[in-house]
Motif scaffolding. Structure first.
Motif, PDB file in Angstrom:
ATOM      1  N   VAL A  77       0.838  -1.200   0.000  1.00 38.73           N
ATOM      2  CA  VAL A  77       0.000   0.000   0.000  1.00 38.73           C
ATOM      3  C   VAL A  77       0.873   1.250   0.000  1.00 38.73           C
ATOM      4  O   VAL A  77       0.634   2.190  -0.766  1.00 38.73           O
ATOM      5  N   ALA A  78       1.901   1.263   0.844  1.00 40.81           N
ATOM      6  CA  ALA A  78       2.801   2.422   0.910  1.00 40.81           C
ATOM      7  C   ALA A  78       3.482   2.676  -0.433  1.00 40.81           C
ATOM      8  O   ALA A  78       3.596   3.816  -0.874  1.00 40.81           O
ATOM      9  N   ALA A  79       3.901   1.618  -1.092  1.00 39.44           N
ATOM     10  CA  ALA A  79       4.538   1.768  -2.405  1.00 39.44           C
ATOM     11  C   ALA A  79       3.542   2.295  -3.438  1.00 39.44           C
ATOM     12  O   ALA A  79       3.869   3.176  -4.228  1.00 39.44           O
ATOM     13  N   ARG A  80       2.316   1.788  -3.388  1.00 40.56           N
ATOM     14  CA  ARG A  80       1.289   2.218  -4.348  1.00 40.56           C
ATOM     15  C   ARG A  80       0.973   3.702  -4.219  1.00 40.56           C
ATOM     16  O   ARG A  80       0.795   4.389  -5.218  1.00 40.56           O
ATOM     17  N   VAL A  81       0.934   4.224  -2.989  1.00 42.37           N
ATOM     18  CA  VAL A  81       0.591   5.636  -2.801  1.00 42.37           C
ATOM     19  C   VAL A  81       1.819   6.545  -2.845  1.00 42.37           C
ATOM     20  O   VAL A  81       1.698   7.751  -2.709  1.00 42.37           O
ATOM     21  N   GLY A  82       3.002   5.953  -3.018  1.00 43.58           N
ATOM     22  CA  GLY A  82       4.219   6.751  -3.144  1.00 43.58           C
ATOM     23  C   GLY A  82       4.770   7.264  -1.836  1.00 43.58           C
ATOM     24  O   GLY A  82       5.392   8.335  -1.792  1.00 43.58           O
ATOM     25  N   SER A  83       4.577   6.520  -0.757  1.00 40.28           N
ATOM     26  CA  SER A  83       5.117   6.933   0.537  1.00 40.28           C
ATOM     27  C   SER A  83       6.506   6.327   0.725  1.00 40.28           C
ATOM     28  O   SER A  83       6.676   5.285   1.356  1.00 40.28           O
ATOM     29  N   ASP A  84       7.498   7.011   0.165  1.00 37.67           N
ATOM     30  CA  ASP A  84       8.881   6.529   0.254  1.00 37.67           C
ATOM     31  C   ASP A  84       9.329   6.344   1.696  1.00 37.67           C
ATOM     32  O   ASP A  84      10.062   5.406   2.013  1.00 37.67           O
ATOM     33  N   GLU A  85       8.882   7.232   2.572  1.00 37.77           N
ATOM     34  CA  GLU A  85       9.312   7.168   3.974  1.00 37.77           C
ATOM     35  C   GLU A  85       8.839   5.879   4.640  1.00 37.77           C
ATOM     36  O   GLU A  85       9.598   5.215   5.351  1.00 37.77           O
ATOM     37  N   ILE A  86       7.603   5.485   4.394  1.00 42.69           N
ATOM     38  CA  ILE A  86       7.089   4.241   4.982  1.00 42.69           C
ATOM     39  C   ILE A  86       7.750   3.035   4.330  1.00 42.69           C
ATOM     40  O   ILE A  86       8.127   2.076   5.016  1.00 42.69           O
ATOM     41  N   VAL A  87       7.929   3.074   3.021  1.00 39.62           N
ATOM     42  CA  VAL A  87       8.600   1.974   2.328  1.00 39.62           C
ATOM     43  C   VAL A  87      10.003   1.776   2.904  1.00 39.62           C
ATOM     44  O   VAL A  87      10.393   0.657   3.250  1.00 39.62           O
ATOM     45  N   GLU A  88      10.756   2.846   3.038  1.00 43.77           N
ATOM     46  CA  GLU A  88      12.111   2.746   3.596  1.00 43.77           C
ATOM     47  C   GLU A  88      12.082   2.243   5.029  1.00 43.77           C
ATOM     48  O   GLU A  88      12.915   1.426   5.422  1.00 43.77           O
ATOM     49  N   PHE A  89      11.126   2.707   5.806  1.00 44.33           N
ATOM     50  CA  PHE A  89      10.981   2.258   7.193  1.00 44.33           C
ATOM     51  C   PHE A  89      10.746   0.750   7.241  1.00 44.33           C
ATOM     52  O   PHE A  89      11.364   0.045   8.033  1.00 44.33           O
ATOM     53  N   LEU A  90       9.868   0.264   6.375  1.00 40.65           N
ATOM     54  CA  LEU A  90       9.518  -1.153   6.407  1.00 40.65           C
ATOM     55  C   LEU A  90      10.601  -2.062   5.850  1.00 40.65           C
ATOM     56  O   LEU A  90      10.796  -3.165   6.352  1.00 40.65           O
TER      57      LEU A  90
END
Length: 103
Positions: A77-90
């Motif tokens: 979901v984070a990748a789909r909406v473009g949330s780089d910060e959450i993607v990197e966190f995960l």
């Protein structure tokens, strides 16, 4: 899912985490589409919600890798909406136990 829990995840209301007195019951709630609070927080780019859930309750780590009805995890979901910060966190910034197999 209780509407107040959904709204807390959507708005990033980390205060909800403090008011539940250590209970994880609200975190286990799901929407009809199988989304947990982290799917919702990811959709609305609420990185603080992720960080506070990890810091406040290590028993909630499986939620980071739980799939919804479409097979999507909060990472998807984070990748789909473009949330780089959450993607990197995960994928690299968080000290999380892997919930799935490595490829």
């Amino acid at each position: 899912m209780d509407p107040s829990v959904h709204e807390a995840a959507r708005s990033g209301d980390v205060g909800l985490l403090k008011t539940v007195n250590g209970s994880t019951e609200f975190l286990l709630q799901k929407t009809p589409k199988g989304n947990n609070v982290l799917h919702i927080a990811a959709e609305f780019k609420q990185i603080a919600f992720f960080k506070n859930i990890l810091l406040d309750n290590h028993q909630c780590r499986p939620l980071f890798w739980a799939a919804n009805n479409k097979g999507n995890t909060p990472l998807h979901v984070a990748a789909r909406v473009g949330s780089d910060e959450i993607v990197e966190f995960l994928i690299g910034g968080a000290d999380l136990e892997s919930g799935g197999e490595s490829s």
